[in-house]
Write a protein that holds these residues in place. Sequence first.
Motif, PDB file in Angstrom:
ATOM      1  N   GLY A  38      41.539  48.339  29.853  1.00  0.00           N
ATOM      2  CA  GLY A  38      41.893  49.497  30.665  1.00  0.00           C
ATOM      3  C   GLY A  38      43.025  50.337  30.097  1.00  0.00           C
ATOM      4  N   GLU A  39      43.328  50.156  28.809  1.00  0.00           N
ATOM      5  CA  GLU A  39      44.488  50.843  28.234  1.00  0.00           C
ATOM      6  C   GLU A  39      44.325  52.363  28.197  1.00  0.00           C
ATOM      7  OE1 GLU A  39      45.452  49.156  24.459  1.00  0.00           O
ATOM      8  OE2 GLU A  39      46.069  47.224  25.313  1.00  0.00           O
ATOM      9  N   ALA A 129      33.487  40.629  33.596  1.00  0.00           N
ATOM     10  CA  ALA A 129      33.324  39.741  34.745  1.00  0.00           C
ATOM     11  C   ALA A 129      34.372  38.627  34.744  1.00  0.00           C
ATOM     12  CB  ALA A 129      31.925  39.136  34.743  1.00  0.00           C
ATOM     13  N   ALA A 130      34.910  38.313  33.562  1.00  0.00           N
ATOM     14  CA  ALA A 130      35.878  37.216  33.457  1.00  0.00           C
ATOM     15  C   ALA A 130      37.312  37.652  33.741  1.00  0.00           C
ATOM     16  CB  ALA A 130      35.800  36.602  32.059  1.00  0.00           C
ATOM     17  N   ILE A 131      37.540  38.952  33.925  1.00  0.00           N
ATOM     18  CA  ILE A 131      38.895  39.428  34.221  1.00  0.00           C
ATOM     19  C   ILE A 131      39.321  38.895  35.593  1.00  0.00           C
ATOM     20  CG2 ILE A 131      40.335  41.473  34.610  1.00  0.00           C
ATOM     21  CD1 ILE A 131      38.462  43.024  32.761  1.00  0.00           C
ATOM     22  N   PRO A 132      40.472  38.246  35.692  1.00  0.00           N
ATOM     23  CA  PRO A 132      40.930  37.734  36.996  1.00  0.00           C
ATOM     24  C   PRO A 132      40.978  38.847  38.046  1.00  0.00           C
ATOM     25  CG  PRO A 132      42.286  36.853  35.230  1.00  0.00           C
ATOM     26  CD  PRO A 132      41.397  37.892  34.602  1.00  0.00           C
ATOM     27  N   ALA A 133      40.723  38.483  39.284  1.00  0.00           N
ATOM     28  CA  ALA A 133      40.575  39.471  40.357  1.00  0.00           C
ATOM     29  C   ALA A 133      41.786  40.383  40.494  1.00  0.00           C
ATOM     30  CB  ALA A 133      40.305  38.748  41.672  1.00  0.00           C
ATOM     31  N   ASP A 134      42.989  39.815  40.453  1.00  0.00           N
ATOM     32  CA  ASP A 134      44.191  40.641  40.605  1.00  0.00           C
ATOM     33  C   ASP A 134      44.337  41.613  39.441  1.00  0.00           C
ATOM     34  OD1 ASP A 134      44.749  39.363  42.967  1.00  0.00           O
ATOM     35  OD2 ASP A 134      46.321  38.072  42.140  1.00  0.00           O
ATOM     36  N   ASP A 135      44.058  41.145  38.228  1.00  0.00           N
ATOM     37  CA  ASP A 135      44.155  42.001  37.048  1.00  0.00           C
ATOM     38  C   ASP A 135      43.095  43.102  37.093  1.00  0.00           C
ATOM     39  OD1 ASP A 135      46.211  40.404  36.168  1.00  0.00           O
ATOM     40  OD2 ASP A 135      44.961  39.243  34.780  1.00  0.00           O
ATOM     41  N   PHE A 136      41.918  42.743  37.574  1.00  0.00           N
ATOM     42  CA  PHE A 136      40.852  43.735  37.654  1.00  0.00           C
ATOM     43  C   PHE A 136      41.194  44.810  38.682  1.00  0.00           C
ATOM     44  CE2 PHE A 136      36.720  45.365  39.122  1.00  0.00           C
ATOM     45  CZ  PHE A 136      36.171  45.746  37.893  1.00  0.00           C
ATOM     46  N   ALA A 137      41.766  44.414  39.782  1.00  0.00           N
ATOM     47  CA  ALA A 137      42.168  45.381  40.807  1.00  0.00           C
ATOM     48  C   ALA A 137      43.228  46.331  40.269  1.00  0.00           C
ATOM     49  CB  ALA A 137      42.685  44.653  42.047  1.00  0.00           C
ATOM     50  N   THR A 138      44.169  45.812  39.493  1.00  0.00           N
ATOM     51  CA  THR A 138      45.208  46.649  38.893  1.00  0.00           C
ATOM     52  C   THR A 138      44.606  47.619  37.890  1.00  0.00           C
ATOM     53  OG1 THR A 138      46.876  44.916  39.158  1.00  0.00           O
ATOM     54  CG2 THR A 138      47.335  46.631  37.529  1.00  0.00           C
ATOM     55  N   TRP A 152      32.613  50.134  36.160  1.00  0.00           N
ATOM     56  CA  TRP A 152      33.414  48.935  35.908  1.00  0.00           C
ATOM     57  C   TRP A 152      33.103  47.855  36.948  1.00  0.00           C
ATOM     58  CZ3 TRP A 152      37.070  47.233  32.388  1.00  0.00           C
ATOM     59  CH2 TRP A 152      37.473  48.150  31.405  1.00  0.00           C
ATOM     60  N   GLN A 153      33.018  48.262  38.206  1.00  0.00           N
ATOM     61  CA  GLN A 153      32.791  47.300  39.284  1.00  0.00           C
ATOM     62  C   GLN A 153      31.434  46.626  39.145  1.00  0.00           C
ATOM     63  OE1 GLN A 153      35.292  46.730  41.874  1.00  0.00           O
ATOM     64  NE2 GLN A 153      34.035  44.865  41.849  1.00  0.00           N
ATOM     65  N   ALA A 154      30.419  47.394  38.780  1.00  0.00           N
ATOM     66  CA  ALA A 154      29.080  46.822  38.617  1.00  0.00           C
ATOM     67  C   ALA A 154      29.066  45.769  37.522  1.00  0.00           C
ATOM     68  CB  ALA A 154      28.072  47.922  38.318  1.00  0.00           C
ATOM     69  N   LEU A 155      29.781  46.036  36.421  1.00  0.00           N
ATOM     70  CA  LEU A 155      29.843  45.055  35.344  1.00  0.00           C
ATOM     71  C   LEU A 155      30.636  43.828  35.777  1.00  0.00           C
ATOM     72  CD1 LEU A 155      30.440  47.544  32.392  1.00  0.00           C
ATOM     73  CD2 LEU A 155      28.443  46.058  32.658  1.00  0.00           C
ATOM     74  N   ASN A 156      31.696  44.039  36.514  1.00  0.00           N
ATOM     75  CA  ASN A 156      32.501  42.922  37.009  1.00  0.00           C
ATOM     76  C   ASN A 156      31.712  42.056  37.980  1.00  0.00           C
ATOM     77  OD1 ASN A 156      34.763  42.087  39.355  1.00  0.00           O
ATOM     78  ND2 ASN A 156      35.355  41.689  37.252  1.00  0.00           N
ATOM     79  N   ASP A 157      30.854  42.701  38.775  1.00  0.00           N
ATOM     80  CA  ASP A 157      30.053  41.984  39.760  1.00  0.00           C
ATOM     81  C   ASP A 157      28.772  41.411  39.179  1.00  0.00           C
ATOM     82  OD1 ASP A 157      31.947  42.679  41.631  1.00  0.00           O
ATOM     83  OD2 ASP A 157      30.808  44.352  42.466  1.00  0.00           O
TER      84      ASP A 157
END
Length: 261
Positions: A38-39, A129-138, A152-157
């Motif tokens: 996300g940089e 999908a492997a990004i921890p939930a708190d880190d993904f939310a940030t 991003w959300q679709a890939l995470n889910d």
Amino acid sequence: MNAVLYHGEPNGASLTVLAALAQSGLDIECRPIDLLAGERHALPGIADPVALDLCIEGEGPVLVIDGEAMTESVFLAQYLDEAAGGAGLQPMDAYARWEMMMWCRQITERLSPAAALLGNLASSQHAIAAIPADDFATLTARIVSDDLRNRWQALNDDVVDAAQVADSETKIVAAVERCEKQLADGRAWLMGGFSIADLVTYSWLAGMQLLRRDAFAAAPLTTAWLARMAEQSCVKAAFARSTVSEPLRAWAPGPEINRWG
């Protein structure tokens, strides 16, 4: 002039702009960023984060000139070509330039979303999908564009839309067929002379050779053109900036799937 190009691995939109920069000969600092971290949405010195998301390409490169952020690979390639006084990436004839831009528009609206979807499912979905939930939310909280955040959300889910995959595969085949038809008169480059059209098409299509080889089975002219592109000095210079062994397998959330077919 203070100029910095923030870019991902040389694939997709970042490849287009890195190659255009190499062709231009301009002395612009290049700073690689980790798109999957996300940089791109937390670049230093950008006061207006909306400027980063005014782009249909998703995680495309960002050129910052004196604090002003610019996006969109085709437009950035034009900027670099013109800032260099004409590096040969755009036809001089007005109609030929219009043809080039119409070609680029179809590539960015039809091929690039399809390639990005297939590429992300093949290479980046598991990492996202492997990004921890708190880190993904940030990470996603920094993304201004709702459309991009949703991708991003679709890939995470781990969401896979079979209809979108099939449609994307069809668009890859259609792009190859279009290139094959364009090259049928014996020309070496898509617009006759080497141009941004070659860069943007190659940047989205080259990675598909690795993922959808069948699409190229009956396209010898396109396959030969891809090989010529890989040998261009500006393309080689772009690939030389890679930090991974296979940059054409490095994908990040890309353009929105075209809702108009």
